[in-house]
Design a protein around this motif. Structure first.
Motif, PDB file in Angstrom:
ATOM      1  N   ILE A  70       0.781  -1.224   0.167  1.00  0.00           N
ATOM      2  CA  ILE A  70       0.012   0.143   0.032  1.00  0.00           C
ATOM      3  C   ILE A  70       0.726   1.152   0.195  1.00  0.00           C
ATOM      4  O   ILE A  70       0.537   2.352  -0.759  1.00  0.00           O
ATOM      5  N   THR A  71       1.852   1.181   0.874  1.00  0.00           N
ATOM      6  CA  THR A  71       3.039   2.429   1.052  1.00  0.00           C
ATOM      7  C   THR A  71       3.468   2.788  -0.504  1.00  0.00           C
ATOM      8  O   THR A  71       3.681   3.853  -0.994  1.00  0.00           O
ATOM      9  N   GLU A  72       3.914   1.711  -1.033  1.00  0.00           N
ATOM     10  CA  GLU A  72       4.486   1.771  -2.138  1.00  0.00           C
ATOM     11  C   GLU A  72       3.613   2.552  -3.370  1.00  0.00           C
ATOM     12  O   GLU A  72       3.876   3.318  -3.971  1.00  0.00           O
ATOM     13  N   GLU A  73       2.260   1.871  -3.317  1.00  0.00           N
ATOM     14  CA  GLU A  73       1.455   2.686  -4.170  1.00  0.00           C
ATOM     15  C   GLU A  73       0.979   4.171  -3.945  1.00  0.00           C
ATOM     16  O   GLU A  73       0.799   4.702  -4.873  1.00  0.00           O
ATOM     17  N   ILE A  74       1.032   4.363  -2.619  1.00  0.00           N
ATOM     18  CA  ILE A  74       0.823   5.767  -2.087  1.00  0.00           C
ATOM     19  C   ILE A  74       1.956   6.658  -2.826  1.00  0.00           C
ATOM     20  O   ILE A  74       1.910   7.624  -3.501  1.00  0.00           O
ATOM     21  N   ARG A  75       3.292   6.023  -2.689  1.00  0.00           N
ATOM     22  CA  ARG A  75       4.654   6.744  -2.957  1.00  0.00           C
ATOM     23  C   ARG A  75       4.541   6.932  -4.654  1.00  0.00           C
ATOM     24  O   ARG A  75       4.858   8.198  -5.082  1.00  0.00           O
ATOM     25  N   ARG A  76       4.115   5.900  -5.542  1.00  0.00           N
ATOM     26  CA  ARG A  76       3.926   5.873  -6.834  1.00  0.00           C
ATOM     27  C   ARG A  76       3.113   7.233  -7.187  1.00  0.00           C
ATOM     28  O   ARG A  76       3.263   8.141  -8.197  1.00  0.00           O
ATOM     29  N   THR A  77       2.015   7.191  -6.534  1.00  0.00           N
ATOM     30  CA  THR A  77       0.852   8.309  -6.897  1.00  0.00           C
ATOM     31  C   THR A  77       1.299   9.688  -6.413  1.00  0.00           C
ATOM     32  O   THR A  77       1.065  10.582  -7.392  1.00  0.00           O
ATOM     33  N   LEU A  78       1.863   9.901  -5.231  1.00  0.00           N
ATOM     34  CA  LEU A  78       2.364  11.107  -4.887  1.00  0.00           C
ATOM     35  C   LEU A  78       3.429  11.586  -5.840  1.00  0.00           C
ATOM     36  O   LEU A  78       3.425  12.785  -6.321  1.00  0.00           O
ATOM     37  N   ALA A  79       4.231  10.532  -6.256  1.00  0.00           N
ATOM     38  CA  ALA A  79       5.436  11.006  -7.107  1.00  0.00           C
ATOM     39  C   ALA A  79       4.845  11.519  -8.576  1.00  0.00           C
ATOM     40  O   ALA A  79       5.386  12.395  -9.198  1.00  0.00           O
ATOM     41  N   ALA A  80       3.861  10.590  -9.020  1.00  0.00           N
ATOM     42  CA  ALA A  80       3.087  11.153 -10.483  1.00  0.00           C
ATOM     43  C   ALA A  80       2.679  12.350 -10.434  1.00  0.00           C
ATOM     44  O   ALA A  80       2.720  13.318 -11.214  1.00  0.00           O
ATOM     45  N   ASN A  81       2.337  12.883  -9.265  1.00  0.00           N
ATOM     46  CA  ASN A  81       1.717  14.082  -8.977  1.00  0.00           C
ATOM     47  C   ASN A  81       2.822  15.257  -8.552  1.00  0.00           C
ATOM     48  O   ASN A  81       2.435  16.423  -8.481  1.00  0.00           O
ATOM     49  N   ALA A  82       4.047  14.845  -8.124  1.00  0.00           N
ATOM     50  CA  ALA A  82       5.074  15.929  -7.503  1.00  0.00           C
ATOM     51  C   ALA A  82       4.393  16.281  -6.394  1.00  0.00           C
ATOM     52  O   ALA A  82       4.639  17.663  -6.144  1.00  0.00           O
ATOM     53  N   MET A  83       3.690  15.623  -5.409  1.00  0.00           N
ATOM     54  CA  MET A  83       3.110  16.233  -4.421  1.00  0.00           C
ATOM     55  C   MET A  83       3.998  16.034  -3.246  1.00  0.00           C
ATOM     56  O   MET A  83       4.369  14.809  -2.785  1.00  0.00           O
ATOM     57  N   THR A  84       4.286  16.956  -2.322  1.00  0.00           N
ATOM     58  CA  THR A  84       4.946  16.715  -1.118  1.00  0.00           C
ATOM     59  C   THR A  84       4.349  17.637   0.273  1.00  0.00           C
ATOM     60  O   THR A  84       4.655  17.201   1.480  1.00  0.00           O
ATOM     61  N   ASP A  85       3.366  18.354  -0.066  1.00  0.00           N
ATOM     62  CA  ASP A  85       2.945  18.949   1.214  1.00  0.00           C
ATOM     63  C   ASP A  85       1.268  19.614   0.940  1.00  0.00           C
ATOM     64  O   ASP A  85       0.870  19.838  -0.237  1.00  0.00           O
ATOM     65  N   GLY A  86       0.633  19.739   2.134  1.00  0.00           N
ATOM     66  CA  GLY A  86      -0.802  20.202   1.961  1.00  0.00           C
ATOM     67  C   GLY A  86      -1.809  19.302   1.311  1.00  0.00           C
ATOM     68  O   GLY A  86      -2.636  19.725   0.624  1.00  0.00           O
ATOM     69  N   VAL A  87      -1.409  18.149   1.252  1.00  0.00           N
ATOM     70  CA  VAL A  87      -2.420  16.959   0.744  1.00  0.00           C
ATOM     71  C   VAL A  87      -2.957  16.222   1.271  1.00  0.00           C
ATOM     72  O   VAL A  87      -2.558  15.845   2.502  1.00  0.00           O
ATOM     73  N   HIS A  88      -4.112  15.692   0.907  1.00  0.00           N
ATOM     74  CA  HIS A  88      -4.988  14.863   1.788  1.00  0.00           C
ATOM     75  C   HIS A  88      -5.259  13.731   0.590  1.00  0.00           C
ATOM     76  O   HIS A  88      -5.564  14.098  -0.379  1.00  0.00           O
ATOM     77  N   ILE A  89      -5.023  12.498   1.267  1.00  0.00           N
ATOM     78  CA  ILE A  89      -5.170  11.298   0.454  1.00  0.00           C
ATOM     79  C   ILE A  89      -6.300  10.521   0.960  1.00  0.00           C
ATOM     80  O   ILE A  89      -6.598  10.185   1.961  1.00  0.00           O
ATOM     81  N   ARG A  90      -7.421  10.253  -0.010  1.00  0.00           N
ATOM     82  CA  ARG A  90      -8.379   9.446   0.164  1.00  0.00           C
ATOM     83  C   ARG A  90      -8.096   8.032  -0.326  1.00  0.00           C
ATOM     84  O   ARG A  90      -8.014   7.700  -1.400  1.00  0.00           O
ATOM     85  N   LEU A  91      -7.611   7.251   0.783  1.00  0.00           N
ATOM     86  CA  LEU A  91      -7.218   5.915   0.694  1.00  0.00           C
ATOM     87  C   LEU A  91      -8.173   4.825   0.891  1.00  0.00           C
ATOM     88  O   LEU A  91      -8.829   4.657   1.998  1.00  0.00           O
ATOM     89  N   THR A  92      -8.764   4.197  -0.382  1.00  0.00           N
ATOM     90  CA  THR A  92     -10.071   3.416  -0.196  1.00  0.00           C
ATOM     91  C   THR A  92      -9.395   1.855  -0.598  1.00  0.00           C
ATOM     92  O   THR A  92      -8.751   1.865  -1.783  1.00  0.00           O
ATOM     93  N   LEU A  93      -9.945   0.890   0.047  1.00  0.00           N
ATOM     94  CA  LEU A  93      -9.645  -0.421  -0.256  1.00  0.00           C
ATOM     95  C   LEU A  93     -11.010  -1.035  -0.462  1.00  0.00           C
ATOM     96  O   LEU A  93     -11.831  -1.288   0.318  1.00  0.00           O
ATOM     97  N   THR A  94     -11.565  -1.581  -1.702  1.00  0.00           N
ATOM     98  CA  THR A  94     -12.870  -2.253  -1.917  1.00  0.00           C
ATOM     99  C   THR A  94     -12.593  -3.788  -1.936  1.00  0.00           C
ATOM    100  O   THR A  94     -11.562  -4.225  -2.095  1.00  0.00           O
TER     101      THR A  94
END
Lengths: 225, 225, 225, 225, 225, 225
Positions: free
Chosen positions: D80-104
């Protein structure tokens, strides 16, 4: 309304699992489900002028109750009726008699809650006594008990079972307060029944009774409605 | 986890109201409160190496339960202990024994719910059996039963009584589902206990158990907390 | 009763918000209310011989459900019917078809619970599949689930919504026990419905079903009563 | 307190089941359990200065929630952490971000409630957005909602699931009344939480919060106590 | 819908326990049961064109309410009607009048909850005012209150008593939200009534109202059904 | 335990809204909120040897209660204390005195439930009486009432209000049964308090009292815990 010992019952013959004995020799096993957990169903029958009042309805309810508790086997109406007949004959009883008819899950091979320990069939108990009507025709006094009827997800009130402690506790409250019986409420606080019987409300031109959600489906109840 | 019949118990001596008889002759009266309404309290004792585990606590709970049900008289600890001793001696039992100790409200003069019909003292039943521990040390499987524990205004769960139908119905659900026992919830939907015993939740570094609102005050429960 | 994948459905065309695509390309936005909170209503329709069974009643219930959840706008029956027609035509389906018709609150401008974040209208999803009847005509087996239907002050059971977790948990209990479905009780312990459908009780000469207090107002339920 | 669309989020990259796409192309299948029944668990994470606040606790709760719902498989924290990391990297996001993490629970082979229809693993959705804190530091206004939190026998409040309709209905009541959020009560009428978060009561020298019986075990809640 | 002070009522004559005085001199004792515990019953009557609407039904309900609260004595219909007549005559009122008719348990000999401290009969209060209909014919707006109607085991909703705090709290919620009145639910979450009156649901061709389990038996309610 | 009229109180001076009058002239308006709906809060104070026991705590609870009921204004502690002082001085009372201190929502401009009709401030009533302790030091007898304490979603038990009918009904049950007071249960069936006071359970070495969920936060209760 407190029942008194009736001398005519001193030497009655009782039927436990087909064995007819004097009341003082009647033996229910301590391994019987009734002794261990009140794991039994029952009916109160009245013999009047040689006939048992609404026997068919009572046996049908006994059967429904036993099935709802998942008794493995239940004797047929014919078998039960024959045991009642034998017992009444042994006592030469024909009138003014109350019969406590009990069917337990049977005798367990060892102490324990598990119904799979009941490896012999149910135990039928026929307990006939001379008994005048318990309630006076002049009416009875009631308190409202603080003890409630069990909700259906604990023990379905439609089952006419032998787990009577809630009702006994309500009856004790009535005794302490000097009343004849106790009105019992359901979990929501609505009138359900007394500790011993269905309750009807008769007002000018109308008759009402609680829905059968927290009270047994009384035989008389069905007739009145 | 289904108990099996243990041949060593075939000829045990049972104590009903002070009378020591072979198990097949042991006689509880059909007029006894236990038979009529599960109107009894009980304890499960274990005899290990000549000593009964926490006998004092068990007898104290038996007494509290009987008083909560307003039994007129309750035998003293000494009287009960003496009856247990006599029974074990008659069986020459010293180890690996489970004792089902039951105290009923006694024998009624006639069928009926009213405790005032109990005009002779309570009935003490001592039922000793050779019995290995019921639960395997390797753990058990549980289902969550749809049957709930009775709420305190129906029947106080702190009373260790013999109205076991709710628990028996939960056990039947477990049997049908192929599980060892059933977890039971209280009226609000929180975990209360299993059909047979208290439940504890052990997680990393912590131990939790339901508050004693819908479960008996287990002897072991008090020790663990 | 476990449904199997039907090869005829491998390449079906699905309608999401008017876009007709192959099932593998069908795209519900992760910002859609259905994904974020099960914030949607739905109906299960059956197409038989070119006609949808009781379409008018189903659309009326869909509309009532959406209004009870305060959806800002709801498409007209004509608009919904046209989307269903387009979808069936794209699949050349005329018989033996089940349609999962879902209406979500729509796509949010940002993650969050607040319905004011739904600034574009509702999302209509038409999901048609070839599907034989799920229930065998020979009857099904049921357990009674320990999971209860939500009370009306949590979520009105008359709303046919997509918050199905309670029902799914009950279904899991049925799966574990090897039964087909699970009977669910309401908060008081009375029978409400199964995890998937209304329940009727047929006895000699009579038919009964729970009042619609803790179960949806089934289309068939209204017909039977 | 109404959130506004933030222009920085117009072209964010979203991760659905490992596929990184523009938000407008992100595709959750209409066969996905989240769409069909809100059958998913989720966490709200905050990225601050390159670090996610209490990620370990959030992933632990996500896992507990998924297990309580009997998800067949749950990705490891590392996955899960790796998927979060990939997604943040793709967005170049580092601060002031809210992540809605959903597992269906994943994609079903056909429409239906049965979890056995979920034959491919769970679906992980990572939805990152630039988002300032939702609540003003100056405090919020609350109404008390008439909508209650589900009781534990319907849906355990300790599960952080995506069946949000009760909370959404409470939020609608708050919107109508012009308040920021709604206080929600449990079935007995005691304060549970707001529609969106735990609630604490701070009086002179003391701090109180509801027991976690009808509210999630908030990460912050555990820290404060 | 907020009532305004009507100048015609500035000098009305009020009847307290038979004493007719100017409203500013009207004196209820601080020892009166109404002041000490809201221990009173009441009816709202309307005088239209010289006649009081359904006076007989209102007095019958007043009597039932007083008896349900075990008032020692209740004046006869004739006595109450005569006090109403005297009061209306003293005010020369014949039309457009609302009468707040209150019957308290009476004046206590000393402060305290015990009804045995009420050693003088009940207090009848007749409070007539010119008052136009409170509700506009065009309809009213309602919120659903978070405050519930008391359950019957706290205070039977069929008693039309003066313990109005639950309703007042619901009315305050309506005021805060800018609505006219508040819909109140019963303990299970079903609609009971508004804070002030019975509620009916009129749909195409049908009329429905809650069963009288958590609402008073409205006079109009009986007429409509 | 039935209080008797104390001759020393025959001519006491009572304070209603600042007016000091003989008890027989003391006048609460029939438009006062206390008369109309028991819409008032109160405290019972005891004057002993020139000092009022825990006056600060009682005034703080009075204020919390009034605020919880949304009274528009509440007099300061100084204002209330001054009114108490004036009243005691007018009676020359210094010892053995009980004060019934009542604060109502005030006088309404017209009959009605709406608090917006209360356009003049609250009404303070100071009712001092010579009164020995109500409870004998030798203990009291209790019944368990069938009447339950209101749940918090009807009327928060932490508010010390003047809607006393539930307690009065429980007291009537106690009177009928010949007991001194009645134990009241909460909605779940657990002990809450008596009809008049908090209850403590003292067993060997321990002291217990119900959590303050269905009983007032007694001043003494806080001291004992």
């Amino acid at each position: 309304m407190l029942q008194q010992f009736d001398e005519r019952n001193r030497d009655i013959i009782v039927n436990v699992a087909g064995r007819l004995t004097h009341r003082d020799q009647a033996a229910v096993s301590p391994f019987d489900s009734a002794v261990q957990g009140g794991d039994a169903v029952w009916e109160g029958l009245r013999l009047h002028d040689g006939r048992i009042f609404r026997l068919t309805e009572h046996l049908a309810r006994l059967r429904r109750s036993a099935r709802a508790l998942a008794f493995e086997t239940v004797p047929t109406d014919e078998e039960i009726t024959e045991e009642i007949r034998r017992t009444l004959a042994a006592n030469a009883m024909t009138d003014g008699v109350h019969i406590r008819l009990t069917l337990t899950r049977g005798v367990k091979v060892t102490s324990g809650m598990d119904p799979r320990l009941n490896q012999s069939g149910p135990t039928l108990i026929v307990l006939p006594e001379y008994k005048p009507p318990v309630y006076a025709a002049t009416g009875i006094t009631l308190i409202t008990s603080s003890v409630r009827r069990p909700p259906p997800d604990c023990l379905d009130p439609k089952i006419h079972h032998a787990n009577l402690l809630s009702s006994i506790l309500a009856k004790i409250e009535a005794n302490v307060a000097g009343a004849d019986d106790a009105l019992m409420l359901d979990q929501r606080g609505f009138v359900a029944e007394t500790n011993a019987t269905n309750v009807f409300c008769a007002t000018a031109g109308a008759r009402a009774t609680p829905t059968a959600t927290a009270c047994p489906e009384g035989i008389k109840r069905v007739r009145v409605l």
